[in-house]
Design an enzyme around this catalytic site. Structure first.
Site, short mmCIF file in Angstrom:
data_model
loop_
_atom_site.label_atom_id
_atom_site.label_comp_id
_atom_site.label_asym_id
_atom_site.label_seq_id
_atom_site.Cartn_x
_atom_site.Cartn_y
_atom_site.Cartn_z
CG ASN A 9 67.19 55.42 20.95
OD1 ASN A 9 68.22 56.08 21.79
ND2 ASN A 9 66.23 55.83 20.41
CE LYS A 11 63.67 54.60 22.32
NZ LYS A 11 62.53 54.92 22.23
CG HIS A 94 63.60 58.19 18.35
ND1 HIS A 94 62.56 58.24 18.62
CD2 HIS A 94 64.08 57.23 17.64
CE1 HIS A 94 62.11 57.36 19.57
NE2 HIS A 94 62.96 56.49 18.39
CD GLU A 96 60.85 57.74 21.94
OE1 GLU A 96 62.45 57.80 22.39
OE2 GLU A 96 60.31 56.85 22.26
CD GLU A 165 62.21 53.61 15.82
OE1 GLU A 165 63.43 52.63 16.11
OE2 GLU A 165 62.96 54.54 16.27
N GLY A 171 58.18 50.91 21.10
CA GLY A 171 57.86 51.03 23.67
C GLY A 171 56.42 50.69 23.42
CB SER A 209 58.21 46.45 20.61
OG SER A 209 57.46 47.40 21.51
P1 PGA Z 1 61.45 50.14 21.64
O1 PGA Z 1 62.30 51.67 20.88
O2 PGA Z 1 62.53 48.98 20.94
O3 PGA Z 1 61.51 49.84 22.53
O4 PGA Z 1 60.20 50.08 20.96
C1 PGA Z 1 62.63 51.42 19.84
C2 PGA Z 1 62.77 53.46 19.41
O5 PGA Z 1 62.38 54.36 19.81
O6 PGA Z 1 64.34 53.41 19.00
#
Ligand code: PGA
Length: 247
Positions: A9, A11, A94, A96, A165, A171, A209
């Site tokens: 992803n 983003k 997601h 976000e 998640e 992140g 992460s």
């Molecule tokens: P990350 O993001 O691996 O940077 O923690 C995962 C995601 O948002 O799908």
């Protein structure tokens, strides 16, 4: 054995030049295994990435979709537009999107419905916030997310992926510990078995992460069928490294 997936992803990251360099590196070192790789760039790079990847056995997905088929929805991208470009995966829900664009479980259900009806395979994200976990609300929250999202939706004609998640692990550099991942994935599998027919075919991925150093231990857990990866997927070497370890 369920299908295993390694999903990037990106983003709102990567320039055209980054996309070209990424494709160049994948072309020189990607080797298809029994696991599937899916890359989800921004909308504007979908078609570019599709051309750049050419005949590599890598699938391409969107990061979200409109809940509408067409019409006066400025800035939105529809499932029909994805179908025009032979893009047959999309991330839905997601955290976000929930957090910064106020997407509710109901919005996510609408998106799931339109995806399924138009043969776009969904990667449905679920997960609890830190506060919800601290208040022992994790399972309740996940149950609510799954129940509302899948209410009266028939997923039997598509490939369905659930990405667990935990919001606090995304992140942050902090991965959920192995016990937490294992227990939560088992709970998700139980919840799915009561709500979705053929739920045993659904792959449940972990996200938050994930990196080349922690991926093997997570993947060895029962009920973990791969990863949804943000930060580490921006670097083709790290992403390939994780993908290779999935065999
Ligand atoms: P990350 O993001 O691996 O940077 O923690 C995962 C995601 O948002 O799908």
């Amino acid at each position: 054995m369920k299908k295993k997936y390694c999903i990037a992803n990106w983003k709102m990251n990567q320039s055209v030049e980054d996309c070209e360099n990424y494709a160049f590196k994948l072309k020189s070192s990607f080797c298809k295994t029994s696991s599937e790789m899916i890359v989800c760039p921004s909308f504007i790079h979908l078609s570019k990435i599709k051309d750049l990847f050419g005949d590599l056995e890598i699938q391409i997905g969107a990061q979200t979709i409109s809940e509408h088929l067409n019409g006066a929805y400025t800035g939105e991208i529809s499932v029909e537009m994805l179908n025009d470009f032979n893009i047959n995966w999309t991330i839905v829900g997601h955290s976000e999107r929930r957090q910064f664009f106020n997407e509710t479980n109901q919005d996510i259900q609408n998106k799931l419905k339109i995806a399924v009806e138009n043969k776009i395979n969904p990667i449905v994200c679920i997960g609890e916030t830190l506060l919800e976990r601290q208040n022992s609300k994790t399972i309740e929250v996940l149950k609510e997310q799954i129940q509302t999202t899948f209410d009266s939706i028939n997923c039997s004609n598509i490939k369905l992926i659930i990405a667990y998640e935990p919001v606090w692990a995304i992140g942050s550099g902090v991965t959920a510990d192995l016990n937490t991942i294992s227990e939560t994935h088992e709970e998700i599998r139980n919840i799915l078995s009561k709500i979705i027919s053929n739920s045993e075919k659904v792959s449940i991925l972990y996200g938050g992460s994930v990196n080349p150093d922690n991926c093997e231990k997570i993947l060895n857990l029962k009920h973990v069928d791969g990863f949804l990866i943000g930060g580490a997927s921006l670097d083709p070497e790290k992403f390939l490294n994780i993908y290779r370890k999935m065999n």
